[in-house]
Design an enzyme around this catalytic site. Sequence first.
Site, PDB file in Angstrom:
ATOM      1  N   ARG A  36     -52.007 -30.428  83.779  1.00 23.87           N
ATOM      2  CA  ARG A  36     -51.429 -30.331  82.445  1.00 23.87           C
ATOM      3  C   ARG A  36     -50.404 -29.225  82.277  1.00 23.87           C
ATOM      4  NH1 ARG A  36     -53.798 -33.800  79.149  1.00 23.87           N
ATOM      5  NH2 ARG A  36     -55.547 -34.857  80.077  1.00 23.87           N
ATOM      6  N   GLN A 101     -64.943 -31.293  86.366  1.00 26.28           N
ATOM      7  CA  GLN A 101     -63.967 -32.317  86.005  1.00 26.28           C
ATOM      8  C   GLN A 101     -63.103 -32.674  87.209  1.00 26.28           C
ATOM      9  OE1 GLN A 101     -62.843 -29.583  82.559  1.00 26.28           O
ATOM     10  NE2 GLN A 101     -62.202 -31.557  81.753  1.00 26.28           N
ATOM     11  N   ASP A 104     -61.970 -33.330  93.820  1.00 23.98           N
ATOM     12  CA  ASP A 104     -61.572 -32.954  95.174  1.00 23.98           C
ATOM     13  C   ASP A 104     -62.720 -32.707  96.142  1.00 23.98           C
ATOM     14  OD1 ASP A 104     -62.439 -30.326  94.385  1.00 23.98           O
ATOM     15  OD2 ASP A 104     -60.448 -29.993  93.517  1.00 23.98           O
ATOM     16  N   HIS A 119     -65.606 -36.997  86.663  1.00 23.31           N
ATOM     17  CA  HIS A 119     -64.451 -37.879  86.861  1.00 23.31           C
ATOM     18  C   HIS A 119     -64.454 -38.558  88.223  1.00 23.31           C
ATOM     19  CE1 HIS A 119     -62.189 -35.329  83.631  1.00 23.31           C
ATOM     20  NE2 HIS A 119     -63.065 -36.161  83.107  1.00 23.31           N
ATOM     21  N   CYS A 155     -66.576 -57.958 101.891  1.00 18.76           N
ATOM     22  CA  CYS A 155     -66.254 -59.190 101.155  1.00 18.76           C
ATOM     23  C   CYS A 155     -64.758 -59.430 100.984  1.00 18.76           C
ATOM     24  CB  CYS A 155     -66.927 -59.179  99.791  1.00 18.76           C
ATOM     25  SG  CYS A 155     -66.150 -58.049  98.595  1.00 18.76           S
ATOM     26  N   SER A 193     -60.809 -24.250  83.103  1.00 18.63           N
ATOM     27  CA  SER A 193     -60.584 -25.434  82.267  1.00 18.63           C
ATOM     28  C   SER A 193     -59.903 -25.028  80.972  1.00 18.63           C
ATOM     29  CB  SER A 193     -61.905 -26.146  81.954  1.00 18.63           C
ATOM     30  OG  SER A 193     -61.688 -27.229  81.064  1.00 18.63           O
TER      31      SER A 193
END
EC number: 2.3.1.286
Length: 251
Positions: A36, A101, A104, A119, A155, A193
Site C-alpha cells: 500500500r 496477513q 510469504d 490470507h 484431474c 501493519s
Amino acid sequence: MLEQIQDFARALQASRYAVALTGAGASTESGLPDFRSNTGLWKDVDPVSLISMTALRRRPVDFYRFYRMRFSHLWGAQPNPVHKVLAALQREGLLKRLITQNVDGLHQAAGSPDVIELHGSLRECQCLRCGRRFPSRLIDVEVETEADIPRCPECGGVLKPGVVLFEEALPADAIEAAIEAAMKADLFLVVGSSLEVGPANQLPVLAVQHGGRLAIFNLTPTFLDPRATWIFREKAGQALGALAAELGISL
C-alpha cells in the site's frame, strides 16, 4: 525507546495470553515490498483486474503471467529479525498465538510452530476442480500460452495459488481462530501493519474491547494509536531486537 521497551518487556512477561498480528511491514526487512505504499506491489496496476478469481477463470494466461511477475521473488526470501524474534517468543511461551496477513511463509521459515494465515500461503496451491492441495512448485512456471497453465496432476483442473484472491472469502477456520485468540488476549501486538484492511484490523479492536492492552510496532500512525499503551515508530526488527535483548533471548 529503551524505557518503553523495558516497560513492555515486563508486561509481556506478566501476560497470560499474548497475541501478535503481523502485516506486510514485518517482511519489508526481508527485501519484500509492501502492498500500500507508493512503492508497493499495487502501485501501477488495478490488482482486482488480474489477481482475482474472475481473472483466473477467464484470463488464466494473463493471471499467471502477472502472478509470477509480482510474487515469484517472495519464494526466495529469507526470515528477518521480526520473524526470528516472534518465533523465539513463541518458543519461550511468551507469545501464545501468531496471526499474519502475509502469504510469504517467513514465520514458518523462522521456526514459528503455529501461524494463523488469514490470507493463505504461497507455499501451496489448490486445484479448482477437485480441491486437492499441492506444493507451490507446481505453479512456479513460465506461462505464455494456455498450454502452459499449471494443472492438477490428478484431474487436470486449473491450479490456483494458495493465497486468497480478490473476490474470494478468507478461510473460515483462520478467521475463527484469529477472533478467538483476539478475544482471549490480555496483550495484543500489532507488528508492521497499517491496520487499513479488514477484517484483520478489527482483531486488535476486539482485544481492547475484551480488556487487552495494545502495543503497535509500525513506522506510520494507525487508527488505533489512541488506544495503544505502547507505540514503537522504529523499524519493527529494531524494536523487536531490543525487546529480545531485554528479555535475554538469543536468536
